[in-house]
Design a protein around this motif. Structure first.
Motif, PDB file in Angstrom:
ATOM      1  N   ILE A   1      -9.819  17.674  -1.267  1.00  0.00           N
ATOM      2  CA  ILE A   1      -9.473  17.733   0.088  1.00  0.00           C
ATOM      3  C   ILE A   1      -9.407  16.468   0.427  1.00  0.00           C
ATOM      4  N   ALA A   2     -10.971  15.981   0.130  1.00  0.00           N
ATOM      5  CA  ALA A   2     -11.141  14.637   0.314  1.00  0.00           C
ATOM      6  C   ALA A   2     -10.218  13.265  -0.528  1.00  0.00           C
ATOM      7  N   PRO A   3      -9.670  13.548  -1.427  1.00  0.00           N
ATOM      8  CA  PRO A   3      -9.004  12.540  -2.130  1.00  0.00           C
ATOM      9  C   PRO A   3      -7.810  12.583  -1.620  1.00  0.00           C
ATOM     10  N   VAL A   4      -7.487  14.112  -0.800  1.00  0.00           N
ATOM     11  CA  VAL A   4      -5.622  13.760  -0.068  1.00  0.00           C
ATOM     12  C   VAL A   4      -5.875  13.398   0.588  1.00  0.00           C
ATOM     13  N   ILE A   5      -6.954  13.300   1.140  1.00  0.00           N
ATOM     14  CA  ILE A   5      -6.598  12.810   3.134  1.00  0.00           C
ATOM     15  C   ILE A   5      -7.463  10.978   2.816  1.00  0.00           C
ATOM     16  N   LEU A   6      -8.291  11.057   1.438  1.00  0.00           N
ATOM     17  CA  LEU A   6      -8.055   9.498   1.690  1.00  0.00           C
ATOM     18  C   LEU A   6      -6.903   8.312   0.884  1.00  0.00           C
ATOM     19  N   PHE A   7      -6.161   9.140  -0.098  1.00  0.00           N
ATOM     20  CA  PHE A   7      -4.923   8.495  -0.364  1.00  0.00           C
ATOM     21  C   PHE A   7      -3.978   8.593   0.867  1.00  0.00           C
ATOM     22  N   GLY A   8      -3.428   9.276   1.897  1.00  0.00           N
ATOM     23  CA  GLY A   8      -2.861   9.747   2.642  1.00  0.00           C
ATOM     24  C   GLY A   8      -3.455   8.395   4.061  1.00  0.00           C
ATOM     25  N   LEU A   9      -5.034   8.320   3.940  1.00  0.00           N
ATOM     26  CA  LEU A   9      -5.343   7.489   4.917  1.00  0.00           C
ATOM     27  C   LEU A   9      -4.897   5.892   4.779  1.00  0.00           C
ATOM     28  N   TRP A  10      -4.977   5.912   3.139  1.00  0.00           N
ATOM     29  CA  TRP A  10      -4.605   4.564   2.269  1.00  0.00           C
ATOM     30  C   TRP A  10      -3.134   4.330   2.462  1.00  0.00           C
ATOM     31  N   GLY A  11      -2.433   4.884   2.308  1.00  0.00           N
ATOM     32  CA  GLY A  11      -0.785   5.638   2.182  1.00  0.00           C
ATOM     33  C   GLY A  11      -0.235   4.307   3.292  1.00  0.00           C
ATOM     34  N   PHE A  12      -0.745   5.249   5.054  1.00  0.00           N
ATOM     35  CA  PHE A  12      -0.720   5.196   6.261  1.00  0.00           C
ATOM     36  C   PHE A  12      -0.887   3.657   6.481  1.00  0.00           C
ATOM     37  N   GLY A  13      -1.969   3.385   5.887  1.00  0.00           N
ATOM     38  CA  GLY A  13      -2.307   1.708   6.218  1.00  0.00           C
ATOM     39  C   GLY A  13      -1.543   1.031   5.142  1.00  0.00           C
ATOM     40  N   ILE A  14      -1.099   1.173   4.406  1.00  0.00           N
ATOM     41  CA  ILE A  14       0.179   0.297   3.148  1.00  0.00           C
ATOM     42  C   ILE A  14       1.490   0.590   3.881  1.00  0.00           C
ATOM     43  N   PHE A  15       1.601   1.055   4.706  1.00  0.00           N
ATOM     44  CA  PHE A  15       3.038   0.936   5.238  1.00  0.00           C
ATOM     45  C   PHE A  15       2.819   0.476   6.751  1.00  0.00           C
ATOM     46  N   LYS A  16       1.902   0.921   7.346  1.00  0.00           N
ATOM     47  CA  LYS A  16       2.222  -0.073   8.640  1.00  0.00           C
ATOM     48  C   LYS A  16       1.400  -1.809   8.289  1.00  0.00           C
ATOM     49  N   LEU A  17       0.546  -1.781   6.871  1.00  0.00           N
ATOM     50  CA  LEU A  17       1.060  -3.400   6.765  1.00  0.00           C
ATOM     51  C   LEU A  17       2.152  -3.756   6.405  1.00  0.00           C
ATOM     52  N   PHE A  18       2.688  -3.463   5.489  1.00  0.00           N
ATOM     53  CA  PHE A  18       4.300  -3.696   5.211  1.00  0.00           C
ATOM     54  C   PHE A  18       5.560  -3.788   6.354  1.00  0.00           C
ATOM     55  N   SER A  19       5.052  -2.901   7.434  1.00  0.00           N
ATOM     56  CA  SER A  19       5.604  -3.139   9.203  1.00  0.00           C
ATOM     57  C   SER A  19       5.952  -4.218   9.931  1.00  0.00           C
ATOM     58  N   ASN A  20       4.420  -4.668   9.759  1.00  0.00           N
ATOM     59  CA  ASN A  20       4.780  -4.967  10.817  1.00  0.00           C
ATOM     60  C   ASN A  20       3.835  -6.455  10.271  1.00  0.00           C
ATOM     61  N   ALA A  21       3.171  -6.904   8.983  1.00  0.00           N
ATOM     62  CA  ALA A  21       2.438  -7.992   8.443  1.00  0.00           C
ATOM     63  C   ALA A  21       3.660  -8.881   7.978  1.00  0.00           C
ATOM     64  N   ASN A  22       3.003 -10.441   8.595  1.00  0.00           N
ATOM     65  CA  ASN A  22       3.463 -11.184   7.557  1.00  0.00           C
ATOM     66  C   ASN A  22       3.121 -11.198   5.935  1.00  0.00           C
ATOM     67  N   SER A  23       3.562 -12.554   5.250  1.00  0.00           N
ATOM     68  CA  SER A  23       3.423 -12.665   4.426  1.00  0.00           C
ATOM     69  C   SER A  23       2.131 -13.026   3.775  1.00  0.00           C
TER      70      SER A  23
END
Length: 72
Positions: free
Chosen positions: A20-42
């Protein structure tokens, strides 16, 4: 020589830490990566990539390092 205490945990705790913990951690990581690429500059993406590579390198370094208890 110091002995580490043995702590027994139940099946539920083992399931949480193994599945359970690895699934939650990978989900949070994936969400963070998605937000990073949608809002950040190079520049921000480059800084985050350097930090991520550094954290991964240090974690690998520390897991491969021999400690006094496992040098035999």
């Amino acid at each position: 020589m110091s002995r580490h205490p043995i702590i027994k945990v139940g099946r539920l705790w083992k399931a949480i830490t193994k599945y359970i913990a690895p699934v939650i951690l990978f989900g949070l990581w994936g969400f963070g990566i998605f937000k990073l690429f949608s809002n950040a500059n190079s520049f921000e993406i480059t800084v985050y990539a350097i930090i991520s590579i550094g954290v991964l390198a240090l974690s690998l370094l520390f897991t491969k390092r021999k400690t006094p208890s496992n040098q035999n």
